[in-house]
Scaffold this motif. Structure first.
Motif, short mmCIF file in Angstrom:
data_model
loop_
_atom_site.label_atom_id
_atom_site.label_comp_id
_atom_site.label_asym_id
_atom_site.label_seq_id
_atom_site.Cartn_x
_atom_site.Cartn_y
_atom_site.Cartn_z
N LEU A 39 0.82 -1.22 0.00
CA LEU A 39 0.00 0.00 0.00
C LEU A 39 0.85 1.27 0.00
CD1 LEU A 39 -2.96 -0.99 2.37
CD2 LEU A 39 -2.82 -1.19 -0.12
N VAL A 40 1.87 1.28 -0.86
CA VAL A 40 2.70 2.46 -1.07
C VAL A 40 2.24 3.13 -2.37
CG1 VAL A 40 4.67 1.51 0.20
CG2 VAL A 40 4.50 1.12 -2.26
N PRO A 41 2.68 4.36 -2.64
CA PRO A 41 2.20 5.04 -3.85
C PRO A 41 2.38 4.26 -5.15
CG PRO A 41 3.29 6.60 -2.42
CD PRO A 41 3.50 5.24 -1.80
N SER A 42 3.41 3.43 -5.25
CA SER A 42 3.63 2.68 -6.48
C SER A 42 2.88 1.34 -6.53
CB SER A 42 5.13 2.41 -6.67
OG SER A 42 5.61 1.61 -5.60
N ARG A 44 0.35 -1.42 -7.31
CA ARG A 44 -0.59 -1.63 -8.41
C ARG A 44 -1.99 -1.88 -7.83
NH1 ARG A 44 3.22 -6.02 -11.26
NH2 ARG A 44 4.33 -5.83 -9.29
N ILE A 45 -2.99 -1.39 -8.52
CA ILE A 45 -4.36 -1.49 -8.03
C ILE A 45 -4.76 -2.93 -7.75
CG2 ILE A 45 -6.78 -1.13 -8.66
CD1 ILE A 45 -5.89 1.46 -10.03
N LEU A 46 -4.42 -3.86 -8.64
CA LEU A 46 -4.79 -5.26 -8.43
C LEU A 46 -4.15 -5.83 -7.16
CD1 LEU A 46 -4.63 -6.71 -12.06
CD2 LEU A 46 -6.67 -6.20 -10.70
N HIS A 47 -2.98 -5.33 -6.81
CA HIS A 47 -2.30 -5.79 -5.60
C HIS A 47 -2.98 -5.19 -4.37
CE1 HIS A 47 1.52 -7.36 -7.59
NE2 HIS A 47 0.69 -7.01 -8.57
N ALA A 48 -3.33 -3.92 -4.43
CA ALA A 48 -4.01 -3.27 -3.32
C ALA A 48 -5.39 -3.88 -3.08
CB ALA A 48 -4.12 -1.78 -3.58
N GLN A 49 -6.09 -4.20 -4.15
CA GLN A 49 -7.42 -4.80 -4.01
C GLN A 49 -7.36 -6.15 -3.30
OE1 GLN A 49 -8.63 -4.78 -8.13
NE2 GLN A 49 -9.69 -2.83 -7.90
N ALA A 91 -9.86 -13.01 13.21
CA ALA A 91 -10.71 -12.26 12.29
C ALA A 91 -10.51 -10.75 12.45
CB ALA A 91 -12.18 -12.62 12.50
N GLY A 92 -10.10 -10.32 13.63
CA GLY A 92 -9.86 -8.90 13.86
C GLY A 92 -8.75 -8.34 12.98
N ALA A 93 -7.69 -9.11 12.79
CA ALA A 93 -6.59 -8.67 11.93
C ALA A 93 -7.05 -8.55 10.48
CB ALA A 93 -5.41 -9.63 12.04
N ILE A 94 -7.86 -9.48 10.06
CA ILE A 94 -8.39 -9.44 8.69
C ILE A 94 -9.25 -8.19 8.52
CG2 ILE A 94 -9.88 -10.60 7.01
CD1 ILE A 94 -8.94 -13.27 8.32
N LYS A 95 -10.08 -7.92 9.49
CA LYS A 95 -10.95 -6.75 9.44
C LYS A 95 -10.13 -5.47 9.37
CE LYS A 95 -14.76 -4.49 11.82
NZ LYS A 95 -15.65 -4.48 12.97
N ARG A 96 -9.07 -5.38 10.17
CA ARG A 96 -8.21 -4.19 10.16
C ARG A 96 -7.54 -4.00 8.81
NH1 ARG A 96 -7.21 -6.12 15.19
NH2 ARG A 96 -5.25 -7.11 14.62
N MET A 97 -7.09 -5.10 8.22
CA MET A 97 -6.44 -5.00 6.91
C MET A 97 -7.43 -4.53 5.84
SD MET A 97 -3.88 -8.25 6.87
CE MET A 97 -3.22 -7.87 5.25
N LEU A 98 -8.65 -5.02 5.90
CA LEU A 98 -9.66 -4.58 4.94
C LEU A 98 -9.98 -3.10 5.12
CD1 LEU A 98 -11.99 -7.72 4.96
CD2 LEU A 98 -10.33 -7.05 3.20
N GLU A 99 -9.94 -2.61 6.36
CA GLU A 99 -10.14 -1.19 6.62
C GLU A 99 -8.97 -0.37 6.08
OE1 GLU A 99 -12.79 0.55 7.86
OE2 GLU A 99 -13.82 -1.38 7.71
N GLN A 100 -7.74 -0.88 6.24
CA GLN A 100 -6.57 -0.20 5.69
C GLN A 100 -6.72 -0.01 4.19
OE1 GLN A 100 -3.48 -2.97 6.67
NE2 GLN A 100 -2.77 -1.78 8.44
N LYS A 101 -7.20 -1.04 3.55
CA LYS A 101 -7.37 -1.01 2.11
C LYS A 101 -8.35 0.08 1.70
CE LYS A 101 -9.51 -4.53 0.21
NZ LYS A 101 -9.77 -5.84 -0.42
N GLY A 103 -8.82 2.86 3.09
CA GLY A 103 -8.19 4.14 3.24
C GLY A 103 -7.13 4.44 2.18
N TRP A 104 -6.80 3.46 1.39
CA TRP A 104 -5.78 3.64 0.35
C TRP A 104 -6.43 4.33 -0.84
CZ3 TRP A 104 -4.02 1.49 -4.45
CH2 TRP A 104 -2.69 1.79 -4.73
N ALA A 105 -5.83 5.37 -1.33
CA ALA A 105 -6.46 6.26 -2.30
C ALA A 105 -6.93 5.60 -3.59
CB ALA A 105 -5.48 7.38 -2.64
#
Length: 107
Positions: A39-42, A44-49, A91-101, A103-105
């Protein structure tokens, strides 16, 4: 640099995947892999998804082997243990990661 980054990351992720499979087999537990995008500026969208999504070893390997997904990739995997009822223990870690995603622009 691109080749080195690709091969080092590939070796790391293959080792994590094989370790997860070995643990699953020896202990007779359901171990899957969660995709962690950088989840850095470079990124790729498919990776972030894919960030925060859980897959089998085979599914993850197939994704990385598709197109140029593995080339210059900064993503990694971590193990997720599932209960006999088919629910992840963390499941909490999975939920947090989905929330991080979210927030990614770019996602």
């Amino acid at each position: 640099e691109r080749i080195a980054r690709t091969e080092i990351n590939r070796a790391y992720n293959v080792a994590r995947s094989e370790q997860a499979e070995d643990t699953s087999t020896r202990l007779k537990i359901d171990v899957r892999l969660i995709h962690r995008s950088s989840l850095v500026p470079s990124t790729r969208i498919l990776h972030a998804q894919r960030h925060g999504t859980v897959h089998t070893k085979e599914e993850q390997a197939k994704w990385w082997d598709t197109g140029s997904n593995r080339i210059n990739c900064l993503c990694s995997v971590s193990e997720v243990v599932y209960s006999k009822e088919g629910k992840p223990f963390d499941a909490g870690a999975i939920k947090r990661m989905l929330e991080q995603k979210k927030g990614w622009a770019k996602v």
